[in-house]
Scaffold this active site. Structure first.
Site, short mmCIF file in Angstrom:
data_model
loop_
_atom_site.label_atom_id
_atom_site.label_comp_id
_atom_site.label_asym_id
_atom_site.label_seq_id
_atom_site.Cartn_x
_atom_site.Cartn_y
_atom_site.Cartn_z
N ASP A 221 30.59 -14.17 43.03
CA ASP A 221 29.94 -12.85 43.05
C ASP A 221 30.74 -11.76 42.33
O ASP A 221 30.60 -10.58 42.64
CB ASP A 221 29.64 -12.44 44.49
CG ASP A 221 28.46 -13.23 45.05
OD1 ASP A 221 27.50 -13.45 44.30
OD2 ASP A 221 28.52 -13.63 46.23
N ASP B 151 21.07 -16.64 42.10
CA ASP B 151 21.70 -15.31 42.15
C ASP B 151 22.70 -15.11 41.01
O ASP B 151 22.92 -14.00 40.54
CB ASP B 151 22.44 -15.09 43.47
CG ASP B 151 21.75 -15.65 44.68
OD1 ASP B 151 20.98 -16.63 44.55
OD2 ASP B 151 22.00 -15.15 45.80
N1 GLY Z 1 23.56 -13.09 46.65
C1 GLY Z 1 23.37 -13.22 48.03
C2 GLY Z 1 22.12 -12.62 48.53
O1 GLY Z 1 21.25 -12.25 47.77
O2 GLY Z 1 21.99 -12.48 49.73
#
Ligand code: GLY
Length: 396
Positions: free
Chosen positions: A114, A174
Site C-alpha cells: 500500500d 487494489d
Molecule cells: N485496500 C484495502 C481496502 O480497500 O479496504
C-alpha cells in the site's frame, strides 16, 4: 490489443443518466466548503497524529502513522491547501510529510503493497505543490520499498505477507492504485525499471483479476512453483465469486491512471466493462452496496467510499474518451452518483473527529467499519468535487 476480450454489458439506465443534470458550480462549491469545514474541525482534533482507517460509532480514533490509510488524511490537507491557500493546511501537511519520511526511513509498518496510497497522496503531492526535496526523497524511498514486493515468477507485486510463502503468492485489484507511484518514480529518477514493473503488474492484473464478465476478483493467486495463474479469491468481498464493490471501484479508477502513464489506449475496454458492470448493479439511490451482489431489500450496508472512488475513475478517464459514444453517459452517471453522495451520505453536521462521508464499509467479514465513515471515502469524495472546480495536478 487487449490481452484478452471481456464482455462489456450495455448500460441499462443510459437515458436516465443522460437526462440528469451535471453538477453546477454552486452545488460543487457548497459541498467542497462543507468538506473544508470538517477538515478544519479535524485539524485540532488529530493535531500531528492521524485518523484510524474508519470511524467507530461515528468518531475517528486517533492513531500514530502506522496504518495503510494515513496518506488519505494528508491528501485531504493538500486539497484544502490548494482550494483555500490557507497556510494552516500546508503547515500540518508538511509536518505529516516529515512523519512519512521518518516512517519510510525506519520502515515502520510498510511490509505490504500500500505504498502508493500512503506516499502518492502525502509526498508526491507535497513535491508537486511545494517542490519539497524531503517529500521527493521519501516518495522515491517508498517506490523502492514497493519494488521489493516484485515477484518475477508470475510478474506481479505481492500484496501481503512474506515473499517466500505459497499462501501469500497473490496480488489484489487494489494495487492498480499503488503502481502510479512507480511510474512517477521513473519520471523523476529517469530509471525506467519502476515503470517497467508497474506496467507488467498492470498487465498481469488485467489478464487475471478481471473476470470474463468484467467483474473483478478481489485477489488472485499465482502458482508458487510455476508463476502461472492459480485462482481468484476474495478477502473483503462477500464471496469468492461475488464482486466486492470497492474492488470494482479500484479497477475503475486504477485503469485510467495506468492509461495516463502508459499512453496505451488498448486497456480502455477493461474500464468500460468494469464501469458498465458497476453501473448496472447500482440500487435506487445510485450508491452501491458493499458488494455488488446485494440489491435494495437485502438489508446490507452501502459502501459510499466505493461510489466516490468510481466517480474519480470516471473523471480521470473522460479526457481519453473524446471519440467514445458513451463518454457523455459516463459523465452524467458520475454526476448522478456524486449528487446522491452529496445529498444522502455527506455529513452536514460539523463536529471534531467526524467523517465527511458516512455509510461506508471497511471490512464486513471482520466487522470493521460497517456502516461507518472511512478516511479514503472522505478523501475520494473531496477529490471528486475538487477536480471539477479547479485544474488539478493529480497527486497519483
Ligand atoms: N485496500 C484495502 C481496502 O480497500 O479496504
Amino acid at each position: 490489443m487487449m490481452a484478452r476480450s471481456i464482455h462489456i454489458e450495455a448500460i441499462q439506465q443510459k437515458d436516465r443518466y443522460l437526462h440528469s443534470e451535471l453538477l453546477s458550480k454552486d452545488e460543487l462549491e457548497e459541498a467542497m466548503n462543507l468538506c473544508v469545514k470538517q477538515v478544519e474541525a479535524n485539524l485540532d482534533y488529530f493535531k500531528e497524529k492521524f485518523p484510524y482507517s474508519c470511524t467507530k460509532q461515528g468518531q475517528y480514533p486517533i492513531i500514530e502513522n502506522i496504518e495503510w490509510t494515513d496518506g488519505f488524511w494528508t491528501g485531504m490537507l493538500w486539497l484544502c491547501y490548494e482550494y483555500t491557500k490557507d497556510e494552516k493546511y500546508r503547515d500540518l501537511a508538511m509536518k505529516n510529510v516529515a512523519s512519512f519520511s521518518n516512517r519510510v526511513k525506519k520502515r515502520i509498518e510498510l511490509d505490504h503493497h500500500d505504498l502508493g496510497f500512503l506516499y502518492s497522496l502525502s509526498c508526491v503531492s507535497a513535491y508537486k505543490i511545494t517542490g519539497s526535496e524531503l517529500a521527493k526523497e521519501a516518495a522515491l524511498l517508498a517506490a523502492d520499498k514497493l519494488m521489493e514486493r516484485w515477484q518475477e515468477k508470475g510478474e506481479f507485486l505481492q500484496a501481503w505477507g512474506p515473499k517466500d510463502s505459497p499462501e501469500h503468492y497473490r496480488f489484489i485489484i487494489d494495487c492498480m492504485m499503488n503502481i502510479p507511484l512507480l511510474y512517477w518514480a521513473s519520471d523523476i529518477s529517469k530509471n525506467p525499471r519502476y515503470a517497467e514493473v508497474a506496467s507488467l503488474h498492470f498487465k498481469t492484473s488485467c489478464q487475471y483479476v478481471i473476470r470474463e464478465d468484467a467483474s473483478a476478483f478481489h485477489t488472485f493467486y499465482m502458482d508458487y512453483e510455476t508463476g502461472g495463474p492459480s485462482h481468484g479469491a476474495t478477502r473483503q468481498g462477500y464471496s469468492d465469486s461475488s464482486a466486492w464493490a470497492r474492488g470494482q471501484a479500484w479497477g475503475i479508477y486504477g485503469i485510467p491512471l495506468n492509461v495516463r502513464y502508459t499512453h496505451n489506449m488498448d486497456h480502455i475496454p477493461y474500464f468500460k466493462g468494469m464501469l458498465h458492470y458497476f453501473l448496472n448493479r447500482l440500487p435506487k439511490d445510485d450508491v452501491c452496496y458493499w458488494d455488488l451482489i446485494f440489491t435494495d431489500g437485502s438489508n446490507q450496508s452501502k459502501d459510499s467510499s466505493a461510489a466516490a472512488i468510481a466517480v474519480c475513475g470516471i473523471l480521470e478517464m473522460l479526457p481519453f474518451l473524446k471519440n467514445d459514444p458513451d463518454a457523455q453517459v459516463y459523465e452524467h452517471a458520475g454526476a448522478v452518483i456524486l449528487r446522491s453522495l452529496m445529498q444522502n451520505y455527506a455529513n452536514k453536521e460539523i463536529k471534531p473527529g467526524q467523517a465527511i462521508l458516512e455509510h461506508g464499509v471497511y471490512s464486513w467479514h471482520s466487522g470493521k467499519g460497517v456502516d461507518e465513515g472511512n478516511i479514503w471515502g472522505d478523501y475520494y469524495y473531496m477529490e471528486a468535487i475538487y477536480r471539477q472546480l479547479k485544474q488539478w495536478n493529480s497527486y497519483w
